[in-house]
Design a protein around this motif. Structure first.
Motif, PDB file in Angstrom:
ATOM      1  N   LEU A 165     -15.396  -6.680   0.443  1.00  0.00           N
ATOM      2  CA  LEU A 165     -14.520  -5.516   0.420  1.00  0.00           C
ATOM      3  C   LEU A 165     -14.178  -5.135   1.854  1.00  0.00           C
ATOM      4  O   LEU A 165     -14.917  -5.442   2.785  1.00  0.00           O
ATOM      5  CB  LEU A 165     -15.192  -4.348  -0.289  1.00  0.00           C
ATOM      6  N   VAL A 166     -13.052  -4.468   2.027  1.00  0.00           N
ATOM      7  CA  VAL A 166     -12.649  -3.985   3.347  1.00  0.00           C
ATOM      8  C   VAL A 166     -12.222  -2.530   3.237  1.00  0.00           C
ATOM      9  O   VAL A 166     -11.885  -2.043   2.147  1.00  0.00           O
ATOM     10  CB  VAL A 166     -11.488  -4.818   3.936  1.00  0.00           C
ATOM     11  N   GLY A 167     -12.236  -1.842   4.355  1.00  0.00           N
ATOM     12  CA  GLY A 167     -11.677  -0.505   4.410  1.00  0.00           C
ATOM     13  C   GLY A 167     -10.200  -0.586   4.766  1.00  0.00           C
ATOM     14  O   GLY A 167      -9.774  -1.481   5.508  1.00  0.00           O
ATOM     15  N   TYR A 168      -9.420   0.315   4.211  1.00  0.00           N
ATOM     16  CA  TYR A 168      -7.990   0.398   4.531  1.00  0.00           C
ATOM     17  C   TYR A 168      -7.735   1.818   5.007  1.00  0.00           C
ATOM     18  O   TYR A 168      -7.800   2.766   4.220  1.00  0.00           O
ATOM     19  CB  TYR A 168      -7.153   0.058   3.302  1.00  0.00           C
ATOM     20  N   VAL A 169      -7.465   1.966   6.309  1.00  0.00           N
ATOM     21  CA  VAL A 169      -7.568   3.257   6.989  1.00  0.00           C
ATOM     22  C   VAL A 169      -6.213   3.706   7.531  1.00  0.00           C
ATOM     23  O   VAL A 169      -5.498   2.925   8.172  1.00  0.00           O
ATOM     24  CB  VAL A 169      -8.586   3.159   8.144  1.00  0.00           C
ATOM     25  N   ALA A 170      -5.860   4.953   7.290  1.00  0.00           N
ATOM     26  CA  ALA A 170      -4.598   5.496   7.776  1.00  0.00           C
ATOM     27  C   ALA A 170      -4.655   5.740   9.285  1.00  0.00           C
ATOM     28  O   ALA A 170      -5.706   6.091   9.822  1.00  0.00           O
ATOM     29  CB  ALA A 170      -4.288   6.811   7.057  1.00  0.00           C
ATOM     30  N   GLU A 229      -2.337  -0.582  -5.467  1.00  0.00           N
ATOM     31  CA  GLU A 229      -1.094  -0.478  -4.704  1.00  0.00           C
ATOM     32  C   GLU A 229      -0.741   0.976  -4.417  1.00  0.00           C
ATOM     33  O   GLU A 229      -0.278   1.301  -3.324  1.00  0.00           O
ATOM     34  CB  GLU A 229       0.046  -1.168  -5.458  1.00  0.00           C
ATOM     35  N   THR A 230      -0.978   1.850  -5.383  1.00  0.00           N
ATOM     36  CA  THR A 230      -0.711   3.274  -5.159  1.00  0.00           C
ATOM     37  C   THR A 230      -1.614   3.826  -4.064  1.00  0.00           C
ATOM     38  O   THR A 230      -1.162   4.555  -3.171  1.00  0.00           O
ATOM     39  CB  THR A 230      -0.917   4.069  -6.458  1.00  0.00           C
ATOM     40  N   LEU A 231      -2.892   3.479  -4.139  1.00  0.00           N
ATOM     41  CA  LEU A 231      -3.829   3.939  -3.110  1.00  0.00           C
ATOM     42  C   LEU A 231      -3.412   3.437  -1.733  1.00  0.00           C
ATOM     43  O   LEU A 231      -3.467   4.169  -0.734  1.00  0.00           O
ATOM     44  CB  LEU A 231      -5.246   3.455  -3.438  1.00  0.00           C
ATOM     45  N   GLN A 232      -2.993   2.202  -1.684  1.00  0.00           N
ATOM     46  CA  GLN A 232      -2.570   1.608  -0.416  1.00  0.00           C
ATOM     47  C   GLN A 232      -1.353   2.330   0.145  1.00  0.00           C
ATOM     48  O   GLN A 232      -1.279   2.617   1.349  1.00  0.00           O
ATOM     49  CB  GLN A 232      -2.256   0.133  -0.655  1.00  0.00           C
ATOM     50  N   ARG A 233      -0.391   2.644  -0.702  1.00  0.00           N
ATOM     51  CA  ARG A 233       0.820   3.325  -0.252  1.00  0.00           C
ATOM     52  C   ARG A 233       0.498   4.728   0.287  1.00  0.00           C
ATOM     53  O   ARG A 233       1.117   5.201   1.239  1.00  0.00           O
ATOM     54  CB  ARG A 233       1.821   3.429  -1.396  1.00  0.00           C
ATOM     55  N   ILE A 234      -0.455   5.403  -0.345  1.00  0.00           N
ATOM     56  CA  ILE A 234      -0.846   6.735   0.119  1.00  0.00           C
ATOM     57  C   ILE A 234      -1.433   6.653   1.517  1.00  0.00           C
ATOM     58  O   ILE A 234      -1.122   7.462   2.401  1.00  0.00           O
ATOM     59  CB  ILE A 234      -1.845   7.377  -0.863  1.00  0.00           C
ATOM     60  N   VAL A 235      -2.294   5.646   1.737  1.00  0.00           N
ATOM     61  CA  VAL A 235      -2.868   5.456   3.066  1.00  0.00           C
ATOM     62  C   VAL A 235      -1.769   5.125   4.074  1.00  0.00           C
ATOM     63  O   VAL A 235      -1.767   5.626   5.209  1.00  0.00           O
ATOM     64  CB  VAL A 235      -3.936   4.347   3.035  1.00  0.00           C
ATOM     65  N   ASP A 236      -0.814   4.301   3.682  1.00  0.00           N
ATOM     66  CA  ASP A 236       0.293   3.950   4.575  1.00  0.00           C
ATOM     67  C   ASP A 236       1.083   5.174   5.000  1.00  0.00           C
ATOM     68  O   ASP A 236       1.699   5.189   6.069  1.00  0.00           O
ATOM     69  CB  ASP A 236       1.226   2.947   3.890  1.00  0.00           C
ATOM     70  N   ARG A 237       1.071   6.207   4.164  1.00  0.00           N
ATOM     71  CA  ARG A 237       1.774   7.453   4.488  1.00  0.00           C
ATOM     72  C   ARG A 237       0.959   8.350   5.414  1.00  0.00           C
ATOM     73  O   ARG A 237       1.418   9.426   5.806  1.00  0.00           O
ATOM     74  CB  ARG A 237       2.101   8.217   3.203  1.00  0.00           C
ATOM     75  N   GLY A 238      -0.254   7.900   5.749  1.00  0.00           N
ATOM     76  CA  GLY A 238      -1.037   8.636   6.727  1.00  0.00           C
ATOM     77  C   GLY A 238      -2.141   9.501   6.159  1.00  0.00           C
ATOM     78  O   GLY A 238      -2.642  10.393   6.851  1.00  0.00           O
ATOM     79  N   TYR A 239      -2.530   9.237   4.901  1.00  0.00           N
ATOM     80  CA  TYR A 239      -3.532  10.087   4.263  1.00  0.00           C
ATOM     81  C   TYR A 239      -4.810   9.305   3.945  1.00  0.00           C
ATOM     82  O   TYR A 239      -4.789   8.357   3.157  1.00  0.00           O
ATOM     83  CB  TYR A 239      -2.988  10.696   2.973  1.00  0.00           C
ATOM     84  N   GLY A 240      -5.921   9.687   4.544  1.00  0.00           N
ATOM     85  CA  GLY A 240      -7.236   9.196   4.182  1.00  0.00           C
ATOM     86  C   GLY A 240      -7.419   7.696   4.334  1.00  0.00           C
ATOM     87  O   GLY A 240      -6.833   7.037   5.197  1.00  0.00           O
ATOM     88  N   MET A 241      -8.237   7.140   3.462  1.00  0.00           N
ATOM     89  CA  MET A 241      -8.520   5.710   3.448  1.00  0.00           C
ATOM     90  C   MET A 241      -8.870   5.290   2.028  1.00  0.00           C
ATOM     91  O   MET A 241      -9.075   6.141   1.149  1.00  0.00           O
ATOM     92  CB  MET A 241      -9.681   5.380   4.396  1.00  0.00           C
ATOM     93  N   SER A 254       1.982  -6.625   1.134  1.00  0.00           N
ATOM     94  CA  SER A 254       2.612  -5.342   1.456  1.00  0.00           C
ATOM     95  C   SER A 254       1.707  -4.449   2.279  1.00  0.00           C
ATOM     96  O   SER A 254       2.071  -3.322   2.591  1.00  0.00           O
ATOM     97  CB  SER A 254       2.998  -4.622   0.159  1.00  0.00           C
ATOM     98  N   HIS A 255       0.527  -4.935   2.644  1.00  0.00           N
ATOM     99  CA  HIS A 255      -0.405  -4.108   3.410  1.00  0.00           C
ATOM    100  C   HIS A 255      -0.022  -4.089   4.892  1.00  0.00           C
ATOM    101  O   HIS A 255       0.746  -4.930   5.370  1.00  0.00           O
ATOM    102  CB  HIS A 255      -1.823  -4.654   3.266  1.00  0.00           C
ATOM    103  N   ALA A 256      -0.575  -3.099   5.605  1.00  0.00           N
ATOM    104  CA  ALA A 256      -0.402  -3.012   7.052  1.00  0.00           C
ATOM    105  C   ALA A 256      -1.653  -3.593   7.711  1.00  0.00           C
ATOM    106  O   ALA A 256      -2.725  -2.990   7.626  1.00  0.00           O
ATOM    107  CB  ALA A 256      -0.199  -1.559   7.477  1.00  0.00           C
TER     108      ALA A 256
END
Length: 312
Positions: A165-170, A229-241, A254-256
């Motif tokens: 697993l990895v962290g996905y961080v805004a 994908e929804t969680l990822q998009r929220i993080v991409d918008r600058g919110y949480g991880m 589609s990830h950053a």
């Protein structure tokens, strides 16, 4: 008593509806009903409660249907023996798969599998783990790809690989400037998780509980969604991880990439498993599929990842 009549009984048990069972058997509803009535007359018992909705087998009917499955499995095994002898695999393979695996694993598998086994048609269905195991047991699926041990009796498993697993961080998050993170860095205050019913949610909550062990004032998880994908998009918008499986952040997805943070060793992971019914007759085909999945995933997993060696 004929194999066709036993097929009708198994189909009605599976679908709980005369029309759908007849459609599955490619016969008319009156033909299926007449075949079942002849079977009941020969056995001298009522096999199904026709007043129930959906239709259910009687107590003796459940025993007869269970035995019918075994008889049909042995009959189908004759065809399987021919396939094994000739080495030619063909037919349809119905596979259940988690939504947290499907978008990342299916594209890796379908091309190589089709080239290696051109006579086999793969049919995937996205479901949650509990439903996959249940459908495998009921012969609605030939196999399933899950990330938790099956809890349904009559279902067996083959481990394929360990997926980190990895962290996905805004950007701007408290962990964004770290090259790697640890479980102890996680806090329920700012991690988005899957909605209830997904096994990936349970694993994320377990990691969060471990990370919050030293912080008794940590808040409960506040953020939930239905898919990664929804969680990822929220993080991409600058919110949480959020937490993502390794395969979700490989390739040109589609990830950053700048938001991906590996865990320090020992990194948390999940075991991807193939499940199948203990009475499965198409074992050679399922083994071939399992081996192809393991091969396909191995190319994208990190160096040192645990890989199992299913027969294929």
């Amino acid at each position: 008593m004929t194999l066709l009549q036993l097929t009708y009984a198994v189909a009605l048990d599976r679908h709980g509806h005369f029309g759908r069972a007849a459609e599955a058997c490619h016969v008319t509803q009156p033909a299926l009903s007449a075949g079942l009535q002849k079977l009941e007359a020969e056995l001298g018992v009522v096999l199904f409660d026709r007043a129930a909705h959906p239709i259910e087998p009687t107590e003796v009917g459940r025993a007869v249907v269970a035995q019918a499955r075994q008889v049909l499995a042995e009959a189908e095994r004759l065809e399987d023996l021919v396939s094994e002898a000739t080495g030619e695999l063909a037919g349809e393979l119905r596979v259940g798969i988690l939504s947290t695996l499907a978008p990342y694993l299916i594209p890796l598998v379908i091309g190589p599998f089709a080239r290696r086994y051109p006579g086999v048609e793969l049919v995937f269905e996205e479901l949650v783990a509990e439903t996959i195991s249940d459908h495998v047991r009921r012969d609605l699926l030939d196999a399933g790809l899950v990330a938790t041990p099956p809890t349904v009796r009559g279902v067996e498993e083959v481990p394929l690989f360990e997926e980190p697993l990895v962290g996905y961080v805004a950007p701007g998050h408290r962990l964004y400037d770290q090259d790697a993170i640890g479980v102890e860095d996680l806090s329920p205050d700012d991690v988005w998780v899957m909605r209830e019913g997904h096994c990936f949610r349970d694993q994320a909550l377990d990691l969060l509980a471990r990370g919050a062990a030293g912080r008794p004032d940590a808040k409960a998880v506040q953020f939930e969604s239905g898919n990664l994908e929804t969680l990822q998009r929220i993080v991409d918008r600058g919110y949480g991880m959020t937490l993502l499986p390794w395969l979700a952040v490989q390739g040109q997805g589609s990830h950053a990439p700048a938001s991906v943070r590996p865990f320090r060793a020992p990194a948390p992971s999940r075991t991807v498993r193939l499940v199948y019914a203990a009475t499965l007759v198409r074992r050679q085909l399922v083994r071939a599929f399992a081996a192809e999945v393991a091969r396909a995933a191995a190319a994208d997993l990190p160096e040192g990842a645990v890989l199992y060696a299913p027969e294929g």
